[in-house]
Design a protein around this motif. Sequence first.
Motif, PDB file in Angstrom:
ATOM      1  N   ASP A 118       0.783  -1.195   0.132  1.00 28.60           N
ATOM      2  CA  ASP A 118       0.031   0.051  -0.084  1.00 28.60           C
ATOM      3  C   ASP A 118       0.868   1.299  -0.075  1.00 28.60           C
ATOM      4  O   ASP A 118       1.721   1.474   1.036  1.00 28.60           O
ATOM      5  N   THR A 119       0.600   2.058  -1.048  1.00 23.07           N
ATOM      6  CA  THR A 119       1.534   3.284  -1.097  1.00 23.07           C
ATOM      7  C   THR A 119       1.104   4.386  -0.436  1.00 23.07           C
ATOM      8  O   THR A 119       1.876   5.405  -0.307  1.00 23.07           O
ATOM      9  N   ASN A 120       0.086   4.312   0.231  1.00 21.09           N
ATOM     10  CA  ASN A 120      -0.527   5.547   0.984  1.00 21.09           C
ATOM     11  C   ASN A 120       0.523   5.911   1.796  1.00 21.09           C
ATOM     12  O   ASN A 120       0.773   5.155   2.881  1.00 21.09           O
ATOM     13  N   ALA A 121       0.750   7.236   2.005  1.00 25.42           N
ATOM     14  CA  ALA A 121       1.603   7.701   3.064  1.00 25.42           C
ATOM     15  C   ALA A 121       2.892   7.682   2.867  1.00 25.42           C
ATOM     16  O   ALA A 121       3.798   8.211   3.698  1.00 25.42           O
ATOM     17  N   GLY A 168      -2.031   0.684   5.270  1.00 29.37           N
ATOM     18  CA  GLY A 168      -2.564   1.985   6.231  1.00 29.37           C
ATOM     19  C   GLY A 168      -1.489   3.091   5.763  1.00 29.37           C
ATOM     20  O   GLY A 168      -0.659   3.118   5.021  1.00 29.37           O
ATOM     21  N   ALA A 169      -1.791   4.046   6.679  1.00 28.12           N
ATOM     22  CA  ALA A 169      -1.300   5.447   6.645  1.00 28.12           C
ATOM     23  C   ALA A 169      -0.416   5.411   7.891  1.00 28.12           C
ATOM     24  O   ALA A 169       0.678   5.162   7.756  1.00 28.12           O
ATOM     25  N   ILE A 170      -0.922   6.023   8.872  1.00 34.43           N
ATOM     26  CA  ILE A 170      -0.418   6.540  10.234  1.00 34.43           C
ATOM     27  C   ILE A 170       0.081   5.211  10.567  1.00 34.43           C
ATOM     28  O   ILE A 170       1.224   5.047  11.324  1.00 34.43           O
ATOM     29  N   ALA A 172       1.175   2.589   9.334  1.00 34.89           N
ATOM     30  CA  ALA A 172       2.233   2.041   8.586  1.00 34.89           C
ATOM     31  C   ALA A 172       3.515   2.806   8.656  1.00 34.89           C
ATOM     32  O   ALA A 172       4.527   2.440   8.217  1.00 34.89           O
ATOM     33  N   ALA A 173       3.442   3.804   9.450  1.00 37.89           N
ATOM     34  CA  ALA A 173       4.823   4.596   9.417  1.00 37.89           C
ATOM     35  C   ALA A 173       5.616   3.887  10.355  1.00 37.89           C
ATOM     36  O   ALA A 173       5.253   3.588  11.494  1.00 37.89           O
ATOM     37  N   PRO A 174       7.078   3.436   9.871  1.00 36.07           N
ATOM     38  CA  PRO A 174       7.841   2.871  10.669  1.00 36.07           C
ATOM     39  C   PRO A 174       8.649   3.449  11.607  1.00 36.07           C
ATOM     40  O   PRO A 174       8.705   4.592  11.709  1.00 36.07           O
ATOM     41  N   ASP A 175       9.237   2.900  12.684  1.00 36.16           N
ATOM     42  CA  ASP A 175       9.975   3.388  13.804  1.00 36.16           C
ATOM     43  C   ASP A 175      11.514   3.298  12.969  1.00 36.16           C
ATOM     44  O   ASP A 175      11.760   2.687  12.198  1.00 36.16           O
ATOM     45  N   ARG A 176      12.463   3.732  13.943  1.00 36.40           N
ATOM     46  CA  ARG A 176      13.875   3.989  13.612  1.00 36.40           C
ATOM     47  C   ARG A 176      14.249   2.325  13.364  1.00 36.40           C
ATOM     48  O   ARG A 176      15.081   2.133  12.393  1.00 36.40           O
ATOM     49  N   ILE A 177      14.126   1.564  14.395  1.00 40.81           N
ATOM     50  CA  ILE A 177      14.411  -0.008  14.337  1.00 40.81           C
ATOM     51  C   ILE A 177      14.076  -0.494  13.042  1.00 40.81           C
ATOM     52  O   ILE A 177      14.873  -1.315  12.338  1.00 40.81           O
ATOM     53  N   GLN A 178      12.814  -0.227  12.466  1.00 37.86           N
ATOM     54  CA  GLN A 178      12.181  -0.980  11.309  1.00 37.86           C
ATOM     55  C   GLN A 178      13.034  -0.325  10.071  1.00 37.86           C
ATOM     56  O   GLN A 178      13.389  -0.922   9.084  1.00 37.86           O
ATOM     57  N   ILE A 179      13.229   0.997  10.090  1.00 40.03           N
ATOM     58  CA  ILE A 179      14.012   1.598   8.994  1.00 40.03           C
ATOM     59  C   ILE A 179      15.553   1.145   9.181  1.00 40.03           C
ATOM     60  O   ILE A 179      16.003   0.735   7.932  1.00 40.03           O
TER      61      ILE A 179
END
Length: 206
Positions: A118-121, A168-170, A172-179
């Motif tokens: 999902d590319t949303n956000a 999703g949008a909000i 789906a926003a990753p945290d630093r660990i995921q990044i």
Amino acid sequence: AGSLLSLKNGLPVYEKAKCHAKKFGRLTCCDLNWRPHMYGRSYAQRVFPRYLEGLDILKISHEELELLTNTWDLEAGSQKLRELGIRLVCVTLGAAGSYFNYAGGRAHLFTYNTKVVDTNASGDVFTAAMLVKLLEKNCVIDKIPFEDMKQIMDFANAAGAVCASLKGAICAAPDRIQIQECRRNVPFLKMEVPGNLDDGKESDRG
């Protein structure tokens, strides 16, 4: 902020916010976030230069670069925008990654080969991650070393790629660990920037 530029009563709000931020030494950033039903080429090219002038950061898509400058060429288009006094022009290129142009240099960076759900956000997350890393530098954008800027944009690419791999949008926003896990473990998606986008069918993850 970009959506305010499409509204007659939004323009003074945008300008007031921009002037207030500059008065207090805050970074000014605009994510254009264009949608075709909002305004056309003539409006964008006639109205926007005054409001984009002097921004610290302008984040746009490849389509928005062409909308503003009449060219798909990343170097020529971004340089034209920098002539408005914009310190950093960042162009998201969907699956082809991103491109940046500032006083210290310019570069195209590949994004990460996550499975897109999902590319949303994902563009919003890219911008947020970029701003977090720029603020951590706590210095004038022009003074950031080129290699450091590449790391900032790579971090933002990873953030957008992780977001696109989730629904999703909000949420789906990753945290630093995921990044950081993405940067360590996911290979690059080595897709070159399309040379001819006249058909308007570019894949857009940003």
